[in-house]
Design a protein around this motif. Structure first.
Motif, short mmCIF file in Angstrom:
data_model
loop_
_atom_site.label_atom_id
_atom_site.label_comp_id
_atom_site.label_asym_id
_atom_site.label_seq_id
_atom_site.Cartn_x
_atom_site.Cartn_y
_atom_site.Cartn_z
N UNK A 56 1.05 -1.37 0.05
CA UNK A 56 0.00 0.01 -0.03
C UNK A 56 0.89 1.18 -0.03
N UNK A 57 1.94 1.23 0.68
CA UNK A 57 2.91 2.58 0.74
C UNK A 57 3.52 2.71 -0.44
N UNK A 58 4.07 1.55 -1.08
CA UNK A 58 4.43 1.71 -2.31
C UNK A 58 3.45 2.22 -3.52
N UNK A 59 2.43 1.59 -3.54
CA UNK A 59 1.35 2.02 -4.47
C UNK A 59 0.99 3.54 -4.13
N UNK A 105 11.84 -0.11 -4.78
CA UNK A 105 10.63 0.25 -4.15
C UNK A 105 11.00 1.47 -3.09
N UNK A 106 9.96 2.42 -2.97
CA UNK A 106 8.67 2.43 -3.57
C UNK A 106 8.61 3.03 -5.08
N UNK A 107 9.71 3.42 -5.55
CA UNK A 107 9.51 4.45 -6.83
C UNK A 107 9.11 3.73 -8.13
N UNK A 108 9.44 2.44 -8.46
CA UNK A 108 9.18 2.16 -9.77
C UNK A 108 7.68 1.41 -9.65
N UNK A 109 6.90 1.89 -10.57
CA UNK A 109 5.53 1.46 -10.39
C UNK A 109 5.41 -0.05 -11.19
N UNK A 111 1.52 6.44 -7.00
CA UNK A 111 0.51 7.02 -7.35
C UNK A 111 0.72 8.82 -7.22
N UNK A 112 1.40 9.10 -6.32
CA UNK A 112 1.75 10.34 -5.84
C UNK A 112 2.55 10.99 -7.06
N UNK A 113 3.65 10.00 -7.14
CA UNK A 113 4.65 10.62 -8.34
C UNK A 113 3.93 10.78 -9.78
#
Length: 399
Positions: free
Chosen positions: A4-7, A376-380, A11-13
């Motif tokens: 959830x934190x990563x996503x 993590x958490x950057x790459x979607x 999403x913010x990025x």
């Protein structure tokens, strides 16, 4: 919770990316387009430029005509040719000192991804002279205009002429990381296929699959836009249609032109939609063992795609259709497997090894840690992987 934190972060990025000051390089394209660059530089009122390249380029005289053109226009130039594969902080600092000492006003990157990364690093240092390269690691740490940057790719792979990233190695710690800022996107790019005619087959192969990796990782990720989707699809098709021809018949100018376009479009796609675990792992192999980036990506790509499993069946099935591998009766899973198999077959035809030699077991835990920190958490990515997943992947790719 971790997913959830990563996503949420991703999403913010993605939302932030809509307001970032993106630019697309002004392109000079086609056979002999490099000959137009000195005059263009002159129109920008630049009296002195730093050329960042490597000794492979200078030793074969690939820049000679360009340098004559600069002389004819009365433009002073200073050549830094000590860039190594996986360029180091020391490379950037040496080149930056040359830039400063000669009061240069612009930067020309001439070569593959390494000179371009080094040149972008010089640009970042020129924009932020009081900030070291390690302090600019990560996302949006430059935030200031760099000097005019002209990118001249001599391979068809990295797409660095279109991207916001400079990948840097720390030779002391064996760490390899990216500086990512929209200000690092080159202002101009020269896509002259004649510069790639003399590329040896093994470099043609590795850099070509590098471009494919960029396009595929951008396409299967969760931060696609209509534009990145379109660019990725075209890059994948161009690569499947032209790369093996370039490998077999390096003097085919049409195929070379198409691969340059594939690399450029893939660069445009991933600089906005990001990459994934293939790159995160490849960067550690470059940092620890100086494995060329394109070769690392080429070997790793099929393993990671298979490991993603069901999460990539739909997008890979779509790409299978793009390159003519699917028939309507196939399931998404079967099409996806056909696509991965086609990547493996392309690698094999071009003599790209199936495994990475030289990986030391005792290095793997630190490489896992660094790859996870990068991804993590950057790459979607299609599926969030954890430490155990990456441990398995390193052992899969290890010879």
């Amino acid at each position: 919770m971790y997913e959830l934190y990563c996503r949420t972060y991703q999403g913010t990025m993605k939302m932030a990316s809509y307001v970032l000051p993106w630019r697309e390089p002004v392109l000079l394209q086609g056979e002999n387009s490099l000959a137009k660059l000195p005059k263009l530089i002159k129109t920008k009122n630049l009296e002195s430029v730093l050329i960042v390249t490597d000794q492979g380029i200078t030793s074969i005289g690939l820049m000679d005509d360009f340098l004559e053109g600069l002389k004819a226009e009365g433009i002073k130039f200073f050549v830094y040719d000590k860039t190594v594969p996986n360029p180091t902080i020391d490379n950037i600092e040496e080149a930056y000192q040359m830039y400063k000492a000669n009061q240069c006003q612009g930067i020309v990157a001439f070569g593959g991804g390494s000179p371009m990364d080094c040149a972008k690093g010089v640009g970042a240092r020129a924009a932020k002279p009081n900030k070291s390269i390690p302090k600019m690691k990560g996302v949006l740490k430059v935030l200031k205009s760099i000097p005019p940057l002209f990118a001249i790719p001599t391979t068809a792979g990295t797409g660095s002429e279109a991207t916001l990233a400079a990948v840097v190695s720390n030779s002391q710690t064996h760490e390899k990381y990216a500086i990512m800022d929209t200000s690092l996107i080159p202002h101009y790019a020269v896509l002259d296929p004649l510069l790639t005619i003399g590329l040896p087959p093994h470099i043609t192969a590795a850099t070509g699959i590098d471009a494919l990796t960029h396009a595929v990782e951008a396409y299967i990720g969760k931060s696609n836009t209509k534009s990145t989707t379109r660019w990725s699809i075209e890059a994948v098709k161009l690569t499947f249609d032209n790369l093996y021809e370039c490998y077999e018949n390096g003097t085919n100018v049409t195929a070379r032109t198409n691969m340059q376009r594939a690399a450029y479009l893939a660069g445009m796609a991933f600089t906005r939609a990001y990459v994934g675990y293939v790159h995160a792992i490849a960067h550690t192999l470059g940092g620890f063992y100086s494995v060329p980036h394109g070769l690392a990506n080429a070997i790793i790509l099929p393993y990671v795609l298979e490991y993603y499993g069901e999460s990539v069946h739909k997008p890979l099935a779509e790409l299978a259709d793009v390159v003519g591998l699917g028939v309507p009766s196939y399931t998404e899973e079967l099409k996806a497997k056909k696509f991965i198999k086609a990547v493996k077959q392309l690698n094999k035809k071009m003599n790209i090894p199936e495994k990475v030699s030289g990986i030391v077991d005792s290095d793997i835990p630190l490489m896992v840690e660094r790859a996870l920190k990068e991804a993590n958490p950057l790459y979607p990515v299609p599926k969030i992987l954890c430490k155990d997943d990456l441990l398995k992947l390193y052992h899969m790719i290890k010879e």
